[in-house]
Design a protein around this motif. Structure first.
Motif, PDB file in Angstrom:
ATOM      1  N   LEU A   1       0.700  -1.236   0.089  1.00  0.00           N
ATOM      2  CA  LEU A   1      -0.121   0.105   0.000  1.00  0.00           C
ATOM      3  C   LEU A   1       0.928   1.339  -0.083  1.00  0.00           C
ATOM      4  N   ILE A   2       1.888   1.349   0.950  1.00  0.00           N
ATOM      5  CA  ILE A   2       2.627   2.630   0.895  1.00  0.00           C
ATOM      6  C   ILE A   2       3.536   2.776  -0.231  1.00  0.00           C
ATOM      7  N   ARG A   3       3.861   1.719  -0.965  1.00  0.00           N
ATOM      8  CA  ARG A   3       4.702   1.603  -1.963  1.00  0.00           C
ATOM      9  C   ARG A   3       4.049   1.972  -3.417  1.00  0.00           C
ATOM     10  N   CYS A   4       2.606   1.718  -3.200  1.00  0.00           N
ATOM     11  CA  CYS A   4       1.931   2.412  -4.187  1.00  0.00           C
ATOM     12  C   CYS A   4       1.614   4.128  -4.124  1.00  0.00           C
ATOM     13  N   ILE A   5       1.838   4.517  -3.004  1.00  0.00           N
ATOM     14  CA  ILE A   5       1.531   5.965  -2.876  1.00  0.00           C
ATOM     15  C   ILE A   5       2.940   6.761  -3.714  1.00  0.00           C
ATOM     16  N   ASN A   6       3.982   6.229  -3.848  1.00  0.00           N
ATOM     17  CA  ASN A   6       4.969   6.689  -4.724  1.00  0.00           C
ATOM     18  C   ASN A   6       5.255   6.180  -5.993  1.00  0.00           C
ATOM     19  N   ARG A   7       4.452   5.202  -6.358  1.00  0.00           N
ATOM     20  CA  ARG A   7       4.418   4.406  -7.440  1.00  0.00           C
ATOM     21  C   ARG A   7       5.694   3.303  -7.592  1.00  0.00           C
ATOM     22  N   LEU A   8       5.939   3.141  -6.484  1.00  0.00           N
ATOM     23  CA  LEU A   8       7.067   2.014  -6.536  1.00  0.00           C
ATOM     24  C   LEU A   8       6.334   0.615  -7.030  1.00  0.00           C
ATOM     25  N   GLU A   9       5.017   0.713  -6.714  1.00  0.00           N
ATOM     26  CA  GLU A   9       4.098  -0.440  -7.239  1.00  0.00           C
ATOM     27  C   GLU A   9       3.057   0.297  -8.035  1.00  0.00           C
ATOM     28  N   GLU A  10       2.835  -0.340  -8.777  1.00  0.00           N
ATOM     29  CA  GLU A  10       1.404   0.193  -9.678  1.00  0.00           C
ATOM     30  C   GLU A  10       0.250  -0.460  -9.349  1.00  0.00           C
ATOM     31  N   HIS A  11      -0.956   0.643  -9.044  1.00  0.00           N
ATOM     32  CA  HIS A  11      -1.923  -0.242  -8.743  1.00  0.00           C
ATOM     33  C   HIS A  11      -2.740  -0.379 -10.265  1.00  0.00           C
ATOM     34  N   GLN A  12      -3.923  -1.305 -10.152  1.00  0.00           N
ATOM     35  CA  GLN A  12      -4.445  -1.447 -11.447  1.00  0.00           C
ATOM     36  C   GLN A  12      -6.111  -0.777 -11.529  1.00  0.00           C
ATOM     37  N   GLN A  13      -6.367  -0.671 -10.297  1.00  0.00           N
ATOM     38  CA  GLN A  13      -7.942  -0.198 -10.339  1.00  0.00           C
ATOM     39  C   GLN A  13      -7.809   1.105  -9.267  1.00  0.00           C
TER      40      GLN A  13
END
Length: 263
Positions: free
Chosen positions: A64-76
């Motif tokens: 979750l927190i890695r999605c906040i700076n897009r180290l991980e991409e969310h799909q929806q």
């Protein structure tokens, strides 16, 4: 779980939460292949909040927190940070990353650069800060985390606790508006945990917006204004610390707290 012995008085005078939204996550989902790692995440973070995210391993909290700076991409769904939506537009991603500092479990310092060089690299190359100003700023933050005397050493010459404090100083050198911490103390020996938590407490006292994935429940009780419990990729429960620890609503939260606080 190590409990934080808070012998320092925490100054809450600047710990104000404003009604300005810093992060808005709406109906966000993420998969790794067919594995649904984050499910229907809705989260609004206001400027000045200090949020602790906890939960068992594999609950999705680090993702979750890695999605906040897009180290991980969310799909929806959507993630908006400081008014910039994280999507395939790399300009937006760069904008967000320059405003959001991140501290990882394993320091991630450049081993071939001195401590000072680690701290000046991004301001000089990304922010185009003149070298002298970057050095002055780096020394200011190294003093803040109480290791200015280590500036000319290499990461391998420092203890784990010192390296993690350098990592925090390095993030601060970019003058971020938001700080993300992903289990910043879990790779440290117990005697080094307090020095890192003390640094984080100081940041909180200055009003920094912070999201921390951590099992340090003493820190959560002392500093957080909200604790979020995650399990199986979902936000199960959230509350202000006193209520969260003394009166957890969900059975899953109760079970987790009895395990973590019972140790």
């Amino acid at each position: 779980m190590s409990t934080l012995e808070l012998d320092t008085h925490i100054d809450t005078s600047k710990m104000e939460v404003s009604d300005e939204v810093a992060i808005q996550i709406t109906d966000m989902n993420k998969w790794y292949g067919t594995f649904h790692v984050l499910r229907d995440i809705d989260l609004t973070v206001y400027r000045g909040e200090r949020i602790v995210i906890c939960g068992p391993s594999g609950s999705g909290k680090s993702t979750l927190i890695r999605c906040i700076n897009r180290l991980e991409e969310h799909q929806q769904g959507s993630i908006v940070v400081d008014g910039n939506e994280l999507n395939s537009d790399l300009k937006n991603v760069d904008k967000v990353r320059s405003e959001v500092g991140m501290v990882f479990q394993h320091f991630n310092l450049f081993p071939h650069l001195t401590i000072l060089e680690n701290c000046t690299l991004a301001p000089i190359w990304v922010r185009k800060v003149p070298r002298k100003e970057a050095v002055d700023r780096a020394m200011h933050f190294l003093e803040k985390v109480k290791i200015p005397d280590q500036a000319n050493k290499y990461p391998g010459q420092l203890s784990g606790g010192q390296q993690q404090r350098v990592a925090i100083a390095r993030s601060l050198c970019m003058m971020p508006r938001i700080m993300l911490f992903d289990e910043p103390t879990s790779a440290l020996d117990p005697e080094m945990i307090k020095e890192v938590l003390d640094t984080m407490i100081e940041l909180a006292e200055e009003g920094m917006t912070m999201l921390c994935v951590t099992h340090e429940m003493g820190f959560a009780q002392a500093v957080a204004n909200r604790v979020i419990f995650m399990a199986d990729g979902q936000i199960v429960e959230q509350n202000e610390p006193k209520e969260f620890f003394n009166n957890p609503k969900s059975e899953r939260t109760q079970q987790f707290l009895s395990q973590i606080i019972g140790h």
